[in-house]
Design an enzyme around this catalytic site. Structure first.
Site, mmCIF file in Angstrom:
data_model
loop_
_atom_site.group_PDB
_atom_site.id
_atom_site.type_symbol
_atom_site.label_atom_id
_atom_site.label_comp_id
_atom_site.label_asym_id
_atom_site.label_seq_id
_atom_site.Cartn_x
_atom_site.Cartn_y
_atom_site.Cartn_z
ATOM 1 N N HIS A 138 0.840 -1.213 0.000
ATOM 2 C CA HIS A 138 0.000 0.000 0.000
ATOM 3 C C HIS A 138 0.868 1.254 0.000
ATOM 4 C CE1 HIS A 138 -3.672 -2.150 0.447
ATOM 5 N NE2 HIS A 138 -3.573 -2.443 1.729
ATOM 6 N N ARG A 296 -16.669 -7.645 2.325
ATOM 7 C CA ARG A 296 -17.837 -7.009 2.936
ATOM 8 C C ARG A 296 -19.003 -7.057 1.954
ATOM 9 N NH1 ARG A 296 -20.156 -1.914 3.610
ATOM 10 N NH2 ARG A 296 -18.879 -1.147 1.895
HETATM 11 P P1 PAP Z 1 -7.128 -4.166 1.923
HETATM 12 O O1 PAP Z 1 -6.532 -2.918 1.401
HETATM 13 O O2 PAP Z 1 -7.384 -4.107 3.401
HETATM 14 O O3 PAP Z 1 -6.410 -5.393 1.491
HETATM 15 P P2 PAP Z 1 -8.940 -4.371 -0.261
HETATM 16 O O4 PAP Z 1 -8.971 -5.790 -0.646
HETATM 17 O O5 PAP Z 1 -8.109 -3.445 -1.067
HETATM 18 O O6 PAP Z 1 -8.601 -4.235 1.282
HETATM 19 O O7 PAP Z 1 -10.418 -3.783 -0.308
HETATM 20 C C1 PAP Z 1 -11.482 -4.418 0.300
HETATM 21 C C2 PAP Z 1 -12.685 -4.184 -0.600
HETATM 22 O O8 PAP Z 1 -12.624 -5.087 -1.718
HETATM 23 C C3 PAP Z 1 -13.987 -4.502 0.128
HETATM 24 O O9 PAP Z 1 -14.938 -3.597 -0.432
HETATM 25 P P3 PAP Z 1 -16.281 -3.167 0.310
HETATM 26 O O10 PAP Z 1 -15.909 -2.800 1.708
HETATM 27 O O11 PAP Z 1 -16.804 -2.011 -0.474
HETATM 28 O O12 PAP Z 1 -17.160 -4.340 0.236
HETATM 29 C C4 PAP Z 1 -14.222 -5.934 -0.293
HETATM 30 O O13 PAP Z 1 -15.561 -6.348 -0.142
HETATM 31 C C5 PAP Z 1 -13.799 -5.878 -1.752
HETATM 32 N N1 PAP Z 1 -13.499 -7.209 -2.302
HETATM 33 C C6 PAP Z 1 -12.830 -8.231 -1.702
HETATM 34 N N2 PAP Z 1 -12.760 -9.277 -2.524
HETATM 35 C C7 PAP Z 1 -13.394 -8.937 -3.665
HETATM 36 C C8 PAP Z 1 -13.664 -9.629 -4.896
HETATM 37 N N3 PAP Z 1 -13.284 -10.872 -5.089
HETATM 38 N N4 PAP Z 1 -14.320 -8.959 -5.847
HETATM 39 C C9 PAP Z 1 -14.736 -7.680 -5.678
HETATM 40 N N5 PAP Z 1 -14.517 -6.972 -4.530
HETATM 41 C C10 PAP Z 1 -13.847 -7.598 -3.536
#
Ligand code: PAP
Length: 334
Positions: A138, A296
């Site tokens: 990040h 989420r």
């Molecule tokens: P991080 O920076 O803590 O690793 P990151 O994975 O970048 O988090 O972002 C999390 C977001 O990606 C979440 O979005 P939301 O809170 O709006 O729901 C999460 O749900 C979403 N996310 C995780 N996996 C997927 C996926 N396979 N496809 C689409 N969105 C995803």
């Protein structure tokens, strides 16, 4: 990075260098601008804000991490699609060894499949698996350890509508960061995000750093948007494979390998796997955390249910004004 942890590992990874870097970070931090973050103090270092633990990790990484030219970095501001990009990348890179019924992604959280510079640094410094070519971070472009750029590593950057990024980060903070600290009001957290005083922020500067670099070196930096990935994941899985120098063969395309990767890495599939519903990852680090917190909703435009019109308008205006003239827009695509 906690000092006990650093000391514990110092004997392995060039004790002197690590101690020096650690001391340097302890000397630097008190000299920096400090502000109240969402759950702890944050510090401004090289134009971006971090809590003291991440900042120590960044300084250690800058001093000690040596990239290999074959490394490929998945870069992102938090909550813009990192977990998904890791899953897609891992699936593309390992597709000749595993398919959708045998992939380690079925039993391991994507963050455990591709290490992160900040959270897995000690392991990367001490016992890096020579087969590990994909890494994530990040950290902003301008603060990346110099060897990443000097060795010509490829980078994939994913960004997201700042309104959804803020909401995703806030919901994550409510679940995890405020477990042990008093939550700040959402209005105050939003204000800080708009001022750019937030973890790894200013958000727009994070995005602009990689955007400009991608314009200068498109062959080295692939710049993606979460919303575009959602719209046409098949196209972007192909782009990723091409960028990684592992394009799909006609035979693979005919066999539906791309569609299978898209399906396996979809939010619906990953979030319903037992490992991601009930497991934890980074168990051997101080950053152990429940996997389900990274899945989420996975929607575009969730901000509509969470921000007032005034808040959404204010953030859009700030970001678009900061991006003006860059050729990039983050809130006008929907
Ligand atoms: P991080 O920076 O803590 O690793 P990151 O994975 O970048 O988090 O972002 C999390 C977001 O990606 C979440 O979005 P939301 O809170 O709006 O729901 C999460 O749900 C979403 N996310 C995780 N996996 C997927 C996926 N396979 N496809 C689409 N969105 C995803």
């Amino acid at each position: 990075m906690e000092s006990s942890l650093v000391q514990e590992h110092a004997s392995n990874a060039g004790m002197e260098a690590m101690q020096k870097a650690h001391i340097r970070s302890l000397e630097i931090i008190p000299t920096l601008n400090k502000s109240k973050g969402w759950h702890s103090d944050i510090y401004e270092y090289q134009g971006f804000w971090y809590d003291s633990m991440l900042l120590q990790g960044l300084i250690l990484a800058q001093d000690l991490f040596r990239a290999q030219s074959s490394d490929i970095f998945l870069c992102s501001h938090p909550k813009t699609g990192t977990t998904w990009l890791k899953a897609l990348t891992f699936a593309v890179a390992t597709r000749t060894q595993f398919d959708e019924s045998s992939s380690p992604l079925l039993t391991k959280m994507p963050h455990d499949c591709i290490p992160s510079l900040e959270f897995d640094l000690l392991k990367l410094l001490n016992q890096r698996d020579p087969e590990t070519h994909f890494l994530a971070t990040h950290f902003p472009y301008s603060s990346l350890p110099k060897s990443i750029i000097a060795s010509g590593c490829k980078i994939v950057y994913v960004c997201r509508d700042p309104r959804d990024t803020f909401v995703s980060r806030w919901k994550f903070a409510e679940k995890i960061l405020f477990k042990h600290t008093e939550p700040i009001p959402v209005e105050e957290a939003f204000e800080k995000f708009c001022e750019g005083v937030s973890h790894n922020g200013p958000y727009w500067e994070h995005v602009l750093g990689f955007w400009r670099a991608s314009l200068e070196s498109p062959e080295k930096i692939l710049f993606l948007k979460y919303e575009e990935l959602k719209k046409d994941p098949t196209l972007y899985v192909k782009k990723l494979a091409d960028f990684y120098g592992r394009p799909f063969s006609v035979e693979e395309e005919e066999k539906g390998v791309i569609e299978n990767i898209v399906k396996m890495c979809s939010f619906e599939n990953l979030s319903n796997l037992e490992v991601n519903k009930t497991g934890k990852h980074r168990l051997d680090t101080p950053f152990a955390i429940e996997n389900n917190l990274f899945f989420r909703k996975g929607n575009v435009g969730d901000w509509k249910d969470c921000l007032t019109n005034e808040m959404a308008e204010r953030l859009s205006q700030i970001v678009e004004q900061k991006l003006s003239g860059s050729g990039l827009t983050l809130t006008k695509t929907q």
